[in-house]
Design a protein around this motif. Structure first.
Motif, short mmCIF file in Angstrom:
data_model
loop_
_atom_site.label_atom_id
_atom_site.label_comp_id
_atom_site.label_asym_id
_atom_site.label_seq_id
_atom_site.Cartn_x
_atom_site.Cartn_y
_atom_site.Cartn_z
N GLY A 147 0.65 -1.35 -0.01
CA GLY A 147 0.05 -0.04 -0.01
C GLY A 147 0.91 1.29 0.01
O GLY A 147 0.56 2.21 -0.70
N CYS A 148 1.87 1.28 0.70
CA CYS A 148 2.78 2.39 0.88
C CYS A 148 3.50 2.66 -0.49
O CYS A 148 3.68 3.69 -0.87
CB CYS A 148 3.79 2.33 2.01
N LEU A 149 4.04 1.49 -1.12
CA LEU A 149 4.86 1.74 -2.08
C LEU A 149 4.17 1.62 -3.25
O LEU A 149 4.42 2.49 -4.35
CB LEU A 149 5.85 0.70 -2.16
N ALA A 150 3.68 0.58 -3.77
CA ALA A 150 2.86 0.37 -5.04
C ALA A 150 1.89 1.02 -5.05
O ALA A 150 1.26 1.35 -6.34
CB ALA A 150 2.70 -1.22 -5.00
N VAL A 151 0.99 1.60 -4.11
CA VAL A 151 -0.29 2.39 -4.13
C VAL A 151 -0.05 3.59 -4.08
O VAL A 151 -0.02 4.39 -5.10
CB VAL A 151 -1.29 1.65 -3.21
N ALA A 152 0.47 3.85 -2.72
CA ALA A 152 0.51 5.44 -2.50
C ALA A 152 1.47 6.20 -3.24
O ALA A 152 1.51 7.28 -3.95
CB ALA A 152 1.00 5.75 -1.03
N ALA A 153 2.73 5.70 -3.24
CA ALA A 153 3.93 6.33 -4.10
C ALA A 153 3.67 6.39 -5.44
O ALA A 153 3.84 7.37 -6.27
CB ALA A 153 5.33 5.53 -3.67
N ALA A 154 2.99 5.29 -6.11
CA ALA A 154 3.01 5.02 -7.49
C ALA A 154 1.98 6.03 -8.12
O ALA A 154 2.13 6.72 -8.88
CB ALA A 154 2.81 3.72 -7.74
N GLN A 155 0.83 5.99 -7.38
CA GLN A 155 -0.28 7.03 -7.62
C GLN A 155 0.00 8.43 -7.32
O GLN A 155 -0.30 9.04 -8.48
CB GLN A 155 -1.48 6.43 -7.11
N LEU A 156 0.63 8.61 -6.35
CA LEU A 156 0.81 10.19 -5.96
C LEU A 156 1.81 10.70 -6.89
O LEU A 156 1.87 11.80 -7.28
CB LEU A 156 1.38 10.29 -4.46
N GLY A 157 2.80 9.77 -7.24
CA GLY A 157 3.79 10.30 -8.25
C GLY A 157 3.40 10.63 -9.59
O GLY A 157 3.83 11.41 -10.08
N TYR A 158 2.44 9.54 -9.91
CA TYR A 158 1.87 9.71 -11.39
C TYR A 158 1.04 10.98 -11.56
O TYR A 158 1.30 11.73 -12.28
CB TYR A 158 1.30 8.45 -11.39
N PHE A 159 0.00 11.16 -10.42
CA PHE A 159 -0.80 12.22 -10.33
C PHE A 159 -0.04 13.73 -10.26
O PHE A 159 -0.34 14.73 -10.82
CB PHE A 159 -1.91 12.24 -9.50
N GLN A 160 1.25 13.72 -9.52
CA GLN A 160 1.96 15.04 -9.37
C GLN A 160 2.53 15.27 -10.65
O GLN A 160 2.85 16.53 -11.28
CB GLN A 160 2.79 14.80 -8.23
N ALA A 161 3.02 14.12 -11.34
CA ALA A 161 3.59 14.20 -12.61
C ALA A 161 2.79 14.81 -13.65
O ALA A 161 3.28 15.64 -14.27
CB ALA A 161 4.38 13.13 -13.09
N TYR A 202 5.87 -4.52 -8.51
CA TYR A 202 6.39 -5.82 -9.38
C TYR A 202 7.07 -6.72 -8.29
O TYR A 202 6.77 -7.93 -8.11
CB TYR A 202 7.33 -5.75 -10.31
N VAL A 203 7.95 -6.02 -7.41
CA VAL A 203 8.54 -6.74 -6.39
C VAL A 203 7.70 -7.71 -5.31
O VAL A 203 7.76 -8.81 -4.97
CB VAL A 203 9.66 -6.02 -5.52
N LEU A 204 6.65 -6.85 -4.78
CA LEU A 204 5.71 -7.06 -3.68
C LEU A 204 4.39 -8.24 -4.23
O LEU A 204 4.41 -9.07 -3.49
CB LEU A 204 5.15 -5.79 -2.98
N ALA A 205 4.25 -7.70 -5.45
CA ALA A 205 2.98 -8.53 -5.99
C ALA A 205 3.36 -10.03 -6.13
O ALA A 205 2.58 -10.95 -6.39
CB ALA A 205 2.48 -7.82 -7.09
#
Length: 323
Positions: free
Chosen positions: A81-95, A173-176
């Motif tokens: 949740g922290c990495l694959a969801v929060a970081a990925a989604q927040l990074g993309y939407f900020q980008a 990819y790593v955690l899933a």
């Protein structure tokens, strides 16, 4: 038997193409909200929390008699949740606030290359030659997308957010790929819930701005209610996209599913053009094709190396994206 297999493949292919199309709508609709004054943090929190509320009832029902499994897998779920969801989604939407939607998504897909480099560093196992070719192509494509020759200077802050999204995708990819007893719906729902909790906490602490914007947004040149754009992000770009992605991956397997998942970039560019009137420049489009070719080569190389390494139990197959 053959007819049943063809039908299964057809259903899986259709589900994954529709899933990629649904995921591809997230950037354009999020950017429409951001341009109307909504903060990226607020948009991604509402999307993740809404999708979690839709998926968790089904996911928890599937494990209603195995709650001890949920407790045992919580560390993995929270990390996801922290990495694959929060970081990925927040990074993309900020980008996408600073970059074209297609450019931001292409940078995020470099997460696949990050996984390969991490595995190489940790295992000291040299990647397959196709993987090496894919890494070179991905980097060349990135240089074209970012226009490093200086014709159009990229927004470096947007690039940095895109790289955070790539790191989050690598975390997926790593955690899933880790062994877990939780069904995909349960794992995805809990991961989304954990990511929403992290983002909400950052918002409450004032670290992540949470700002609601105008009640009307511009979608394809038309005024639309902001709640409609948010509903699209929650229902179509998250819940429906996840469900179809799980269905398609189960029918086709992770390798073929991951290749079909690359069509998300094409759909994202198409929807950004239709919704925002936004289209990357010619060299950026060429760079995008080169990046996709590089990602495809990486996947082919990892698959080939996985087949060569079956005797020692090594697993290099990458699952398809779910975020």
């Amino acid at each position: 038997m053959v007819e049943a297999m063809r039908r299964r493949m057809g259903v899986g292919l259709l589900a994954l193409v529709l899933s990629s199309a649904a995921f591809g709508t997230s950037g354009p609709f999020a950017k429409a909200l951001i341009e109307a004054g909504w903060s990226p943090g607020a948009v991604v929190l509402l999307r993740i929390a809404g999708a979690a509320l839709l998926l968790l009832p089904v996911g928890l029902w599937q494990v209603r008699h195995r709650l001890q499994d949920v407790v045992r897998e919580l560390p993995l779920v929270v990390g996801y949740g922290c990495l694959a969801v929060a970081a990925a989604q927040l990074g993309y939407f900020q980008a996408v606030e600073r970059l074209a939607v297609g450019v931001a998504l292409l940078i995020e897909y470099l997460g696949i290359v990050l996984v390969v480099l991490c595995v190489w560093a940790l295992t000291r196992r040299r990647p397959h030659r196709l993987t090496g070719l894919g890494i070179v192509l991905a980097l060349v494509g990135l240089a074209l997308v970012l226009d490093v020759t200086g014709q159009r200077t990229p927004d470096l802050v947007g690039v940095a957010w895109g790289l955070l999204a790539a790191t989050g995708l690598a975390g997926h990819y790593v955690l899933a790929a880790r062994e877990t007893t939780l069904p995909p719906f349960t794992f995805a729902g809990l991961g989304l819930g954990a990511g929403a909790v992290v983002l909400a906490a950052l918002g409450l602490l004032g670290v992540l701005p949470m700002r609601a914007g105008a009640s009307v947004v511009d979608v394809a040149g038309l005024d639309a209610p902001a709640w409609l754009a948010l509903a699209e992000l929650v229902v179509v770009a998250a819940a429906v996209a996840y469900v179809l992605g799980v269905l398609g991956a189960r029918h086709l397997g992770s390798t073929l599913a991951s290749f079909v998942g690359l069509t998300e970039v094409l759909f994202a560019v198409l929807f950004a053009w239709l919704v925002l009137g936004e289209l990357p420049g010619p060299w950026q489009l060429v760079g995008g094709v080169v990046i996709l070719a590089g990602v495809a080569a990486v996947r082919l190389g990892e698959r080939a190396q996985a087949e060569e390494s079956e005797h020692d139990g090594a697993d290099f197959d990458l699952p398809s994206p779910v975020a």
